[in-house]
Design an enzyme around this catalytic site. Structure first.
Site, mmCIF file in Angstrom:
data_model
loop_
_atom_site.group_PDB
_atom_site.id
_atom_site.type_symbol
_atom_site.label_atom_id
_atom_site.label_comp_id
_atom_site.label_asym_id
_atom_site.label_seq_id
_atom_site.Cartn_x
_atom_site.Cartn_y
_atom_site.Cartn_z
ATOM 1 N N SER A 134 38.543 73.060 51.628
ATOM 2 C CA SER A 134 38.457 71.746 51.000
ATOM 3 C C SER A 134 38.319 70.723 52.116
ATOM 4 C CB SER A 134 39.688 71.481 50.129
ATOM 5 O OG SER A 134 39.642 70.216 49.520
ATOM 6 N N TYR A 148 31.619 63.375 46.663
ATOM 7 C CA TYR A 148 32.202 64.399 47.535
ATOM 8 C C TYR A 148 33.679 64.580 47.192
ATOM 9 C CZ TYR A 148 33.811 66.704 51.818
ATOM 10 O OH TYR A 148 34.375 67.576 52.709
ATOM 11 N N LYS A 152 35.994 67.821 45.785
ATOM 12 C CA LYS A 152 37.131 68.363 46.522
ATOM 13 C C LYS A 152 38.437 68.227 45.738
ATOM 14 C CE LYS A 152 34.826 69.823 50.042
ATOM 15 N NZ LYS A 152 34.623 71.282 50.210
#
Length: 277
Positions: A134, A148, A152
């Site tokens: 991650s 993004y 994650k």
């Protein structure tokens, strides 16, 4: 004892560094790449200890065939490393539908499909370990990285739930959370077409920092990978593994702020309970 590792995104960045370190240590590696030929030199050097597989995370059938084939060719896969992914930069309004869909398909959905493909095979062999790469961005957020971060934060929630589901089968997880690290992440960063309206906003400030190279990067790729390998080989690794002083500091501050905000809401939270007659 030598082990067999399955690593996605092994042609560059942390995936390549991990592949090289593991091979040097005597392990076997199933290395997945999107473009064949990317690991030709390593293949010549390490022979059958390096099993190279073509895999595209945006194609679920490619994922399942790659995972199933690896388990068929090797007696056991000890560690699955879900590493492949990339960064998408741009204020949310600047992103195109296509950029959004590909970011989610690669970083989030692709990782989910990989883990789901591995679980029945890990159960069958009596257990194993999955490392999900991650980022500190799975716990904090920078302006300009909204999609993004969505991937994650999303994959971390998925892993935390699945880890509880499969613990009885001897399967456990590590969520690796590196801070800014000296890899080619920035070079591979996909950047949305900027809008003038965001020039003088936090997103614009981060954009300038990236463009000018002033975005501070303290993390060392070699040390980061070594720490991940060490955790994966330990008997009882942590579920989350912060990597780098930036990640530790950023995550610590974010968690402290959220806890403080939560404590301030104790009365409101309790007031929403049903009242006994």
């Amino acid at each position: 004892m030598p082990k067999t590792w399955f690593i996605t995104g092994a042609s560059s960045g942390l995936g390549l560094e991990m592949t090289q370190q593991l091979l040097t240590q005597g392990h076997k590696v199933v290395a997945t790449i999107r473009r064949l030929g990317a690991l030709a030199k390593l293949a010549q050097e390490y022979g059958d200890r390096l099993d190279i597989v073509q895999l595209d995370l945006v194609k679920p059938k490619s994922i399942s065939s790659a995972v199933e084939g690896a388990f068929e060719r090797h007696d056991r896969i000890d560690v699955i490393v879900s590493n492949a992914g990339y960064g998408l930069f741009g204020a949310a309004e600047e992103l195109t539908n296509g950029e959004i869909d590909r970011q989610i398909a690669t970083n989030l959905t692709g990782s989910i499909h990989l883990i789901r493909a591995a679980l029945p095979l890990l159960r069958k062999q009596g257990g194993g370990r999955i490392v999900q790469v991650s980022s500190e961005g799975g716990q904090i957020a920078y302006p300009g990285f909204s999609l993004y971060h969505a991937t994650k934060w999303g994959i971390e929630g998925f892993v935390e739930a699945v880890a509880q589901e499969v613990a009885p089968f001897g399967i456990d997880f590590i969520i690796a959370e590196p801070g800014p690290t000296g890899t080619n992440f920035g070079a591979n960063l996909v950047r949305a077409t900027p809008m003038d309206a965001y020039d003088e906003t936090p997103a614009g400030a981060v954009r300038r920092a990236i463009t000018e190279g002033s975005f501070e990067i303290k993390g060392d790729a070699v040390r980061t990978v070594a720490a991940i390998i060490s955790a994966a080989e330990s008997e009882t690794p942590p579920l989350r593994l912060a990597l780098g002083s930036t990640a530790y500091s950023s995550i610590s501050q974010a968690l402290s702020a959220r806890l403080s905000a939560l404590e301030a809401q104790r009365g409101v939270a309790n007031s929403a309970d049903r009242q006994d007659p």
